[in-house]
Design a protein around this motif. Sequence first.
Motif, PDB file in Angstrom:
ATOM      1  N   ARG A  34      -7.014  -0.996   5.877  1.00  0.00           N
ATOM      2  CA  ARG A  34      -6.370   0.314   5.868  1.00  0.00           C
ATOM      3  C   ARG A  34      -6.772   1.173   4.657  1.00  0.00           C
ATOM      4  N   CYS A  35      -7.260   0.556   3.581  1.00  0.00           N
ATOM      5  CA  CYS A  35      -7.617   1.310   2.370  1.00  0.00           C
ATOM      6  C   CYS A  35      -8.781   2.254   2.618  1.00  0.00           C
ATOM      7  N   TRP A  55      -4.517   5.508   2.400  1.00  0.00           N
ATOM      8  CA  TRP A  55      -3.678   4.429   1.889  1.00  0.00           C
ATOM      9  C   TRP A  55      -4.405   3.732   0.759  1.00  0.00           C
ATOM     10  N   GLN A  56      -3.652   3.303  -0.245  1.00  0.00           N
ATOM     11  CA  GLN A  56      -4.264   2.703  -1.424  1.00  0.00           C
ATOM     12  C   GLN A  56      -3.273   1.822  -2.164  1.00  0.00           C
ATOM     13  N   LEU A  99       0.847  -1.186   0.000  1.00  0.00           N
ATOM     14  CA  LEU A  99       0.000   0.000   0.000  1.00  0.00           C
ATOM     15  C   LEU A  99       0.878   1.229   0.000  1.00  0.00           C
ATOM     16  N   HIS A 150       5.204   3.875   2.005  1.00  0.00           N
ATOM     17  CA  HIS A 150       4.652   2.598   1.558  1.00  0.00           C
ATOM     18  C   HIS A 150       4.771   1.587   2.689  1.00  0.00           C
ATOM     19  N   GLU A 160       0.788   5.639   0.594  1.00  0.00           N
ATOM     20  CA  GLU A 160       0.033   6.731   1.216  1.00  0.00           C
ATOM     21  C   GLU A 160       0.061   7.959   0.330  1.00  0.00           C
ATOM     22  N   HIS A 181       3.062  10.236  -3.445  1.00  0.00           N
ATOM     23  CA  HIS A 181       2.996   9.368  -2.274  1.00  0.00           C
ATOM     24  C   HIS A 181       4.161   9.633  -1.337  1.00  0.00           C
TER      25      HIS A 181
END
Length: 158
Positions: free
Chosen positions: A138-139, A36-37, A26, A127, A28, A124
């Motif tokens: 967390r996503c 987060w993605q 993930l 990570h 940020e 970002h």
Amino acid sequence: MPVSAVPKIPQSVLVVIHAPNLDVLLIERAKQPGFWQSVTGSLDTLDEPWRETAIREVQEETGIVVGSADVPASALVDWGIENVYEIYPVWRHRYAPGVTHNTERVFGLCVPRDVAVTLAPGEHTAHAWLPWREAADRCFSPSNAEAILQLPQRRSAR
């Protein structure tokens, strides 16, 4: 949106990057701390193939090169899923007037757990490798979380 800016195309990819043990990478968002993605990104042109968009976005956002010795092209798998969702109002200014929804194509990318990650600094800030359930929790994006929750079934189907 500034007059000179080209509106984003409301078609994007979501790439769930994971290790063989199902840990998920993930990242940020720089402009939204705490968001987060997985890797995401829009098509550059209407005729850009989904797969090419996924490869480009993975490299731009993480420095991971699909098609390299460490990450063969076959490691990127199109899951055949398309999500249509409402674009968050905070981000609608990046699209043409009246555009409210985006179509997102989902991919999985299996990489070595120790693959080098180099983040795009403007996009970002951090990570993390997390076990898949923790990564889904967390996503911030529901479609991203749902894709991660499908990872065990998607990996076993390969």
